[in-house]
Design an enzyme around this catalytic site. Structure first.
Site, PDB file in Angstrom:
ATOM      1  N   TYR A 199      40.744  12.373   7.948  1.00  0.00           N
ATOM      2  CA  TYR A 199      40.203  11.321   7.079  1.00  0.00           C
ATOM      3  C   TYR A 199      40.662   9.952   7.558  1.00  0.00           C
ATOM      4  CZ  TYR A 199      44.741  10.800   4.699  1.00  0.00           C
ATOM      5  OH  TYR A 199      46.063  10.551   4.408  1.00  0.00           O
ATOM      6  N   CYS A 200      39.927   8.930   7.097  1.00  0.00           N
ATOM      7  CA  CYS A 200      40.259   7.534   7.387  1.00  0.00           C
ATOM      8  C   CYS A 200      39.711   6.689   6.239  1.00  0.00           C
ATOM      9  CB  CYS A 200      39.697   7.101   8.735  1.00  0.00           C
ATOM     10  SG  CYS A 200      37.890   7.228   8.862  1.00  0.00           S
ATOM     11  N   THR A 201      39.639   5.391   6.421  1.00  0.00           N
ATOM     12  CA  THR A 201      39.235   4.497   5.332  1.00  0.00           C
ATOM     13  C   THR A 201      37.794   4.723   4.884  1.00  0.00           C
ATOM     14  OG1 THR A 201      40.754   2.819   6.195  1.00  0.00           O
ATOM     15  CG2 THR A 201      39.098   2.083   4.611  1.00  0.00           C
ATOM     16  N   ILE A 228      38.120   7.622   2.510  1.00  0.00           N
ATOM     17  CA  ILE A 228      38.852   7.456   1.249  1.00  0.00           C
ATOM     18  C   ILE A 228      37.997   6.737   0.213  1.00  0.00           C
ATOM     19  CG2 ILE A 228      40.871   6.359   0.198  1.00  0.00           C
ATOM     20  CD1 ILE A 228      42.121   6.541   3.109  1.00  0.00           C
TER      21      ILE A 228
END
EC number: 1.14.-.-
Length: 350
Positions: A199-201, A228
């Site tokens: 996952y990332c932003t 996110i």
């Protein structure tokens, strides 16, 4: 011929934006797709965005587009329609709407052509960036968090992870995405039988990272659709527990979106609980670091007594001291006890 770049000073643009009464919406989006002529695409999009009074940061490359922007609320639907009509590859594109937004995220439009929309450092001609892992939606994310065979891998930089992350997520300690990719493969070699959730932003980094993991022999790879931002939005809409703790670092003037009430980071000066990033007020430093209100007052917004003293000097003396010095755009890396001197308000493509 229309002017295809900004000619007004940053200070004037910021003052103009702050004086605006109309609310704005902060939006991020990306798309991996082939752009034959990034320069021509850039110029056409610049005119479209400017006509709708869009501010922000947009990168284009042969591999696609990456954007973080601010749109007047009254223009959001027009912007969406015109973006979708601009290229068939963009039709129906998911737009990530900011979670914690004061509408003051950007005050100028910067649109650049680059080699990559995310600086990945990959030069393997056999790498297929389209062979990505499976998407996960909010409910599936929560289920994976409870699965003992799943490992969550945070593909953001250390200063992002420090203020917020998913429960028990693994940090890949690095200053840039290009450093993280080989480290992720190395760190996960002993866990190829596990389910890897990345996952990332907003999704752009973990999408490419999932393809890189598959390229390196990992078969059970997932990534969170929309990152996110989209996870937290959907979880709240669906009444699900939000399992991300702390703050989501964002690459604009806000520097963060509050996801949960927990404060998991600490002031880099006194150690008090705090997750507010700031830049050192000394123009010869501008270090990005975490500072609590008490230390902000004590050090007058600076990262040290030395910077506090220097920022109080006459402007001419400050300029003289800065001359020839390697300065500006530094990030405090507490875990490594050193500074990265190559990043600004950090570049989301790094």
């Amino acid at each position: 011929m229309p002017v295809l770049h900004n000619r007004i000073s940053n200070d004037a643009l910021k003052a103009k934006m702050l004086a605006e009464s109309e609310p704005r919406t902060t939006i991020s989006f990306y798309k991996y797709f082939h752009i034959a002529d990034p320069k021509a695409t850039r110029d056409a999009l610049y005119q479209l965005f400017t006509a709708l009074n869009v501010f922000g940061r947009v990168y284009l490359a042969h591999e696609g587009i990456n954007a973080q922007i601010s749109v007047p609320a009254s223009n959001v639907e027009t912007f969406r329609a015109q973006l979708y009509a601009f290229d068939s590859a963009l039709d129906g594109l998911r737009l990530n709407i900011a979670l914690d937004d004061d509408g003051k995220s950007f005050w100028v439009l910067r649109m650049k052509v680059r080699d990559r929309i995310v600086a990945d450092g990959i030069d393997d001609p056999h790498f297929d960036a389209s062979n990505v892992g499976e998407y996960l939606q909010a409910a599936e994310v929560n289920a994976m968090l409870d699965d003992p065979d799943a490992l969550f891998i945070d593909m953001r930089n250390h200063y992002e992870y420090e203020v917020g992350h998913f429960e028990n997520a693994l940090e890949i300690p690095a200053d840039t995405f290009r450093e993280q990719l080989p480290k992720a493969v190395e760190m996960m070699q002993a866990h190829k039988d596990k389910k890897i959730v990345m996952y990332c932003t907003g999704g752009i980094r973990c999408e490419k990272a999932s393809a890189w993991m598959k390229h390196n022999g990992f078969n059970k790879v997932w990534h969170i659709e929309g990152g996110i931002i989209e996870y937290a939005r959907k979880a709240r809409e669906q009444g699900l527990p939000v399992r991300f703790i702390g703050k989501n670092f964002v690459f604009d003037e806000r520097m963060g979106e509050r996801i949960s009430d927990e404060i998991i980071a600490h002031c880099h000066q006194c150690g008090a609980p705090c997750d507010s990033h700031t830049n050192c007020k000394n123009d010869g430093c501008h270090l990005l670091f975490i500072q609590c209100p008490v230390c902000a007052e004590k050090y007058k917004g600076c990262c040290s007594e030395i910077c506090c003293e220097e920022s109080a000097l006459p402007p001419e003396e400050q300029r003289r001291r800065r001359a020839g010095r390697e300065n500006g755009n530094k990030i405090f890396n507490k875990s490594r006890g050193r500074l990265n001197t190559t990043l600004g308000i950090p570049d989301p493509t790094e």
